[in-house]
Motif scaffolding. Structure first.
Motif: not given
Length: 288
Positions: A237-238, A230, A207, A276, A241
């Motif tokens: 979902n992440e 993830y 990140k 997100s 993304t």
């Protein structure tokens, strides 16, 4: 710059000579308790004008006698602190120390210059020497990156404060290198945590790369590793993304192909959730 005539001036009479001898003797006795004989002699006899010391330093520098030149500039700074020539000497001393690989001393001289003369025309140059001195000490990514962070900070300050400086262009190039180095360090640590299946820790590292070092070559892999991490946590979902953002920005990347393959094997496809943090990070304009 014209040098002053250093020929000795004749003094008149034995009384004057005797008076000077007594005065020098008194000075020696007064300082003898706290200084060596050599130091007293230097203090009593060294009355070389600052412009002469400065030009001697420049001459030694031109001759390639960098150590001697540095000693001359240091002497000037001690004898005539805060003078215009001491100001010039401090910049020269920073440069000479940098050239000789004495980076700690170069940084110290440049920082002292900035403290004393923040509005000087040479302030940008002093900042550039600081950045370069840290830059030359950058280690590989397996080691602590304190020097890299300090180099990045110095170059960033130079760019922000002096955007029109002749040193700004090179500072911008060096800044990108420091950012790439720091991103590489984050990736190394992130991969370590991923291998240990410490997914939360690995996500935090990747990140950092995506948010702070988005213009570096490491961002593609960081997005793929986020997909991996993830997905392993079950936060599909992440993962989708991260893969979608990767595909949108780097459609021909091998990392995207790997992310796509990972998801499709589980019956999923890349799909961007605009809410997100990953999606929002790539919508921000990168600012130094």
């Amino acid at each position: 710059m014209k040098l002053k005539d250093l020929r000795p001036v004749k003094r008149g009479g034995n009384r004057t000579t005797a008076f000077l001898n007594v005065a020098l003797l008194g000075l020696s006795l007064t300082l003898g308790a706290c200084a060596s004989k050599d130091e007293v002699d230097d203090l009593a006899l060294n009355d070389t004008p600052p412009e002469v010391l400065y030009n001697e330093g420049l001459a030694l520098r031109a001759q390639g006698k960098l150590r001697d030149a540095g000693d001359k500039f240091e002497e000037l700074d001690k004898l005539y602190p805060y003078s215009e020539y001491a100001k010039k000497s401090l910049v020269n001393l920073a440069y000479l120390n940098f050239t000789r690989g004495k980076y700690t001393e170069a940084i110290s001289a440049a920082k002292r210059f900035l403290t004393l003369y923040p509005g000087s025309n040479d302030a940008a140059y002093a900042l550039y020497i600081i950045g370069q001195s840290y830059f030359r000490q950058m280690p590989d990514i397996t080691r602590d990156q304190e020097m890299t962070e300090k180099a990045m900070s110095a170059f960033r300050e130079l760019i922000q404060r002096y955007p029109d400086s002749e040193y700004t262009s090179d500072a911008e190039k060096k800044l990108l290198i420091t950012q790439d180095q720091l991103a590489g360090k984050e990736m190394q640590v992130g991969r370590f945590y991923l291998k240990k299946r410490n997914y939360i820790a690995s996500i935090n590292r990747f990140k950092t790369v995506v948010i702070n070092y988005q213009t570096t070559r490491h961002v593609e892999e960081a997005l793929f590793r986020l997909t991996e991490s993830y997905y392993a946590l079950g936060v599909v979902n992440e993962a989708q993304t991260a893969a979608a953002v990767l595909g949108h920005n780097y459609p021909d990347s091998q990392w995207y192909k790997d992310a796509y393959s990972l998801l499709t094997k589980g019956g999923y496809e890349p799909s961007e959730d605009t809410g997100s943090w990953i999606s929002r990070a790539f919508k921000k304009v990168n600012v130094l």
